[in-house]
Scaffold this active site. Structure first.
Site, mmCIF file in Angstrom:
data_model
loop_
_atom_site.group_PDB
_atom_site.id
_atom_site.type_symbol
_atom_site.label_atom_id
_atom_site.label_comp_id
_atom_site.label_asym_id
_atom_site.label_seq_id
_atom_site.Cartn_x
_atom_site.Cartn_y
_atom_site.Cartn_z
ATOM 1 C CB ILE A 168 -68.742 31.100 -111.575
ATOM 2 C CG1 ILE A 168 -69.202 31.173 -113.044
ATOM 3 C CG2 ILE A 168 -69.923 31.163 -110.604
ATOM 4 C CD1 ILE A 168 -69.691 32.541 -113.522
ATOM 5 C CE1 TYR A 189 -83.019 43.740 -125.840
ATOM 6 C CE2 TYR A 189 -83.763 43.342 -123.599
ATOM 7 C CZ TYR A 189 -83.813 44.080 -124.759
ATOM 8 O OH TYR A 189 -84.645 45.174 -124.836
ATOM 9 N N GLY A 350 -41.571 51.346 -98.240
ATOM 10 C CA GLY A 350 -40.252 51.163 -98.859
ATOM 11 C C GLY A 350 -40.088 49.723 -99.338
ATOM 12 C CD GLU A 374 -70.878 42.298 -108.490
ATOM 13 O OE1 GLU A 374 -71.774 43.140 -108.342
ATOM 14 O OE2 GLU A 374 -70.578 41.457 -107.621
ATOM 15 C CB THR A 376 -64.836 46.986 -117.124
ATOM 16 O OG1 THR A 376 -65.599 47.626 -118.154
ATOM 17 C CG2 THR A 376 -64.646 45.521 -117.456
HETATM 18 C C1 LIG Z 1 -61.963 37.245 -110.221
HETATM 19 C C2 LIG Z 1 -63.196 37.374 -111.044
HETATM 20 C C3 LIG Z 1 -64.417 37.025 -110.496
HETATM 21 C C4 LIG Z 1 -65.587 37.117 -111.263
HETATM 22 N N1 LIG Z 1 -66.783 36.699 -110.720
HETATM 23 C C5 LIG Z 1 -67.883 36.596 -111.531
HETATM 24 C C6 LIG Z 1 -69.076 35.987 -111.057
HETATM 25 O O1 LIG Z 1 -69.185 35.579 -109.902
HETATM 26 N N2 LIG Z 1 -70.112 35.863 -111.916
HETATM 27 C C7 LIG Z 1 -70.064 36.294 -113.204
HETATM 28 O O2 LIG Z 1 -71.043 36.139 -113.920
HETATM 29 N N3 LIG Z 1 -68.930 36.898 -113.686
HETATM 30 C C8 LIG Z 1 -67.847 37.048 -112.882
HETATM 31 N N4 LIG Z 1 -66.681 37.634 -113.355
HETATM 32 C C9 LIG Z 1 -66.644 38.114 -114.730
HETATM 33 C C10 LIG Z 1 -66.557 39.637 -114.830
HETATM 34 O O3 LIG Z 1 -67.791 40.204 -114.499
HETATM 35 C C11 LIG Z 1 -66.085 39.987 -116.239
HETATM 36 O O4 LIG Z 1 -64.717 39.633 -116.297
HETATM 37 C C12 LIG Z 1 -66.282 41.444 -116.555
HETATM 38 O O5 LIG Z 1 -67.633 41.721 -116.732
HETATM 39 C C13 LIG Z 1 -65.511 41.873 -117.834
HETATM 40 O O6 LIG Z 1 -65.764 41.003 -118.865
HETATM 41 P P1 LIG Z 1 -64.527 40.415 -119.724
HETATM 42 O O7 LIG Z 1 -63.572 39.826 -118.754
HETATM 43 O O8 LIG Z 1 -65.087 39.522 -120.762
HETATM 44 O O9 LIG Z 1 -63.853 41.678 -120.378
HETATM 45 P P2 LIG Z 1 -64.311 42.441 -121.765
HETATM 46 O O10 LIG Z 1 -65.768 42.649 -121.727
HETATM 47 O O11 LIG Z 1 -63.749 41.681 -122.900
HETATM 48 O O12 LIG Z 1 -63.552 43.784 -121.572
HETATM 49 C C14 LIG Z 1 -62.174 43.965 -121.886
HETATM 50 C C15 LIG Z 1 -61.890 45.467 -121.912
HETATM 51 O O13 LIG Z 1 -62.669 46.089 -122.951
HETATM 52 C C16 LIG Z 1 -63.432 47.148 -122.420
HETATM 53 N N5 LIG Z 1 -64.715 47.239 -123.138
HETATM 54 C C17 LIG Z 1 -65.532 46.219 -123.520
HETATM 55 N N6 LIG Z 1 -66.628 46.692 -124.122
HETATM 56 C C18 LIG Z 1 -66.517 48.047 -124.118
HETATM 57 C C19 LIG Z 1 -67.337 49.124 -124.578
HETATM 58 N N7 LIG Z 1 -68.521 48.906 -125.162
HETATM 59 N N8 LIG Z 1 -66.895 50.390 -124.408
HETATM 60 C C20 LIG Z 1 -65.724 50.632 -123.797
HETATM 61 N N9 LIG Z 1 -64.903 49.662 -123.327
HETATM 62 C C21 LIG Z 1 -65.300 48.387 -123.485
HETATM 63 C C22 LIG Z 1 -63.628 46.801 -120.952
HETATM 64 O O14 LIG Z 1 -63.906 47.956 -120.181
HETATM 65 C C23 LIG Z 1 -62.285 46.160 -120.607
HETATM 66 O O15 LIG Z 1 -61.349 47.160 -120.294
HETATM 67 C C24 LIG Z 1 -65.520 37.590 -112.578
HETATM 68 C C25 LIG Z 1 -64.280 37.968 -113.125
HETATM 69 C C26 LIG Z 1 -63.134 37.851 -112.381
HETATM 70 C C27 LIG Z 1 -61.814 38.220 -113.017
#
Ligand SMILES: Cc1cc2nc3c(=O)[nH]c(=O)nc-3n(C[C@H](O)[C@H](O)[C@H](O)COP(=O)(O)OP(=O)(O)OC[C@H]3O[C@@H](n4cnc5c(N)ncnc54)[C@H](O)[C@@H]3O)c2cc1C
Length: 397
Positions: A168, A189, A350, A374, A376
């Protein structure tokens, strides 16, 4: 600043700003150059925002840009918020996302879904003194956001929320959190509900802070909801409509991340432009070699394309037109452009690009987050594909 004064006019170049927009940009740039730049290195090193800067962000009106004046905000357009995020990120993407989350996620969700009492109470606080955060993600639910495991159970005049949020942004600084929990898991949902949760509520705690690759000064924390007591009047929107609150807020938020990426890319590009004019090899500035000139030209094109996508999505949103596909394209493209521009900037420096005495390695580290939060890059491609396939025109025979 009035909303009408910033309204875009059809037929004009996207990069032509109104007088109000230009003034606002100049103000934010002056703040970013004068107050932010001297602190960037130390904040990155220590992984912490300087509290003095937070106060200045409030004093400058950067924490309530779209918030109407009656609630103490600036009452400007969404595009104006985009300009702020871009200008701040040109110097430091951590402060860029700090302001971005407040405006494009937290204030935005309240502006759209809060009732009159909630607006009066929280928008006012968020414009003047309290930092906000947006808590959707969990350890087991990222891209699959609706699989969230946090539960809300209704009791008399309040809900009891149990669960853990992860990643967060602004977690350490925030006092007002938009939290998503499922109040009716049997409905899937359609049980997801948004709540406004204050840091001081019973059963609320901020957990571990992440030690990150980039945007290190921006706090990213766990949020622990252990029997957290939230008054029923703090339900944001309707019970069971939290999924709509989250999707629609994030659709807009993505343009903000696009703005963070084009700001950061511009910072890296300007640094490369200036370094290549100063650095001498073979008896002349390295920007006199055509190979270097062409690389700079390629980067300029990438930056311009990304900027146009972001500005267009923001302008579309301000005029009330559909913008979801354009927002996804803007985020996808600008995060790629930012990574590419920052990476090339390191090469153009460099060996000096590889060390922390110069700014470009940080731009590259900061750029990596654009393809992750927000939604991937794969999630953006999914949105774009769905919309272009749904909206395809029947072929003319
Ligand atoms: C620095 C940082 C700040 C953040 N801030 C917030 C915040 O303020 N509030 C909040 O709520 N969240 C926040 N997040 C969370 C962020 O939104 C999630 O990390 C992001 O949505 C990805 O979720 P995950 O990390 O679980 O990755 P996963 O969902 O596990 O994804 C891993 C990989 O699998 C791929 N993948 C997953 N499902 C599919 C699919 N169906 N088809 C194709 N590819 C797929 C993804 O593209 C990715 O490459 C933050 C994350 C970070 C790192």
């Amino acid at each position: 600043m009035s909303r009408t004064a910033t309204e875009p006019q059809a037929g004009y170049a996207l990069t032509l700003l109104s007088e109000d927009e230009e003034m606002f940009r100049a103000t934010v740039r002056e703040f970013a150059e004068g107050e932010l730049r001297p602190r960037v290195e130390e904040m990155d090193e220590h992984g912490k925002l300087d509290p003095a800067l937070i106060k200045q962000c409030f004093d400058l009106g950067l924490m309530g840009i779209e918030t109407p004046e009656e609630y103490g905000g600036v009452g400007a357009s969404f595009f104006t918020a985009i300009i702020a995020v871009e200008e701040l990120s040109r110097v430091d993407a951590s402060v860029g996302v700090f302001v971005d989350v407040q405006n494009t996620l937290v204030n935005n969700a309240l502006l759209r879904w809060a009732n009159q009492e909630q607006k009066k109470k929280y928008l006012q606080q968020l414009a003047s003194q309290r930092v906000g955060a947006y808590a959707l993600s969990e350890a087991g639910s990222g891209s699959d956001a609706f699989a969230l495991a946090t539960r809300a159970v209704g009791r008399d005049d309040h809900y009891v929320i149990n669960g853990r949020k992860l990643w967060i942004t602004n977690g350490n600084e925030a006092e007002v959190f938009v939290v998503f929990a499922n109040a009716n898991p049997e409905a899937g949902y359609r049980g997801i509900t948004a709540f406004v949760v204050e840091k001081g509520f019973e059963g609320f705690a901020v957990g571990k802070k992440e030690n990150k690759l980039g945007i290190r000064a921006s706090s990213t924390t766990e949020i622990i909801l252990d029997g957290c007591r939230v008054p029923k009047e703090n339900v944001l929107g309707e019970v069971g409509k939290g999924y709509k609150v989250s999707i629609e807020t994030l659709n807009e938020g993505r343009i903000g991340i696009g703005a963070q990426m084009i700001g950061l890319a511009r910072g890296a590009f300007e640094a490369a432009l200036s370094y290549t004019s100063e650095r001498k090899q073979f008896g002349k500035s390295i920007n006199e070699f055509q190979a270097v000139q062409f690389q700079l030209a390629e980067l300029a094109v990438e930056l311009e394309a990304a900027r146009l996508l972001v500005y267009n999505a923001a302008r579309l949103k301000d005029t009330g037109r559909p913008f979801v596909k354009e927002a996804a394209m803007a985020k996808l493209y600008s995060s790629r452009a930012a990574e590419k521009i920052a990476s090339k900037a390191i090469e153009l420096y460099g060996g000096y690009g590889f060390v922390k005495d110069y700014p470009v390695e940080k731009f590259w580290r900061d750029s990596k987050i654009g393809a992750i939060y927000e939604g991937t890059s794969n999630m953006q491609l999914q949105t774009i594909a769905k919309l272009i396939i749904e909206n395809r025109q029947p072929k003319v025979q």
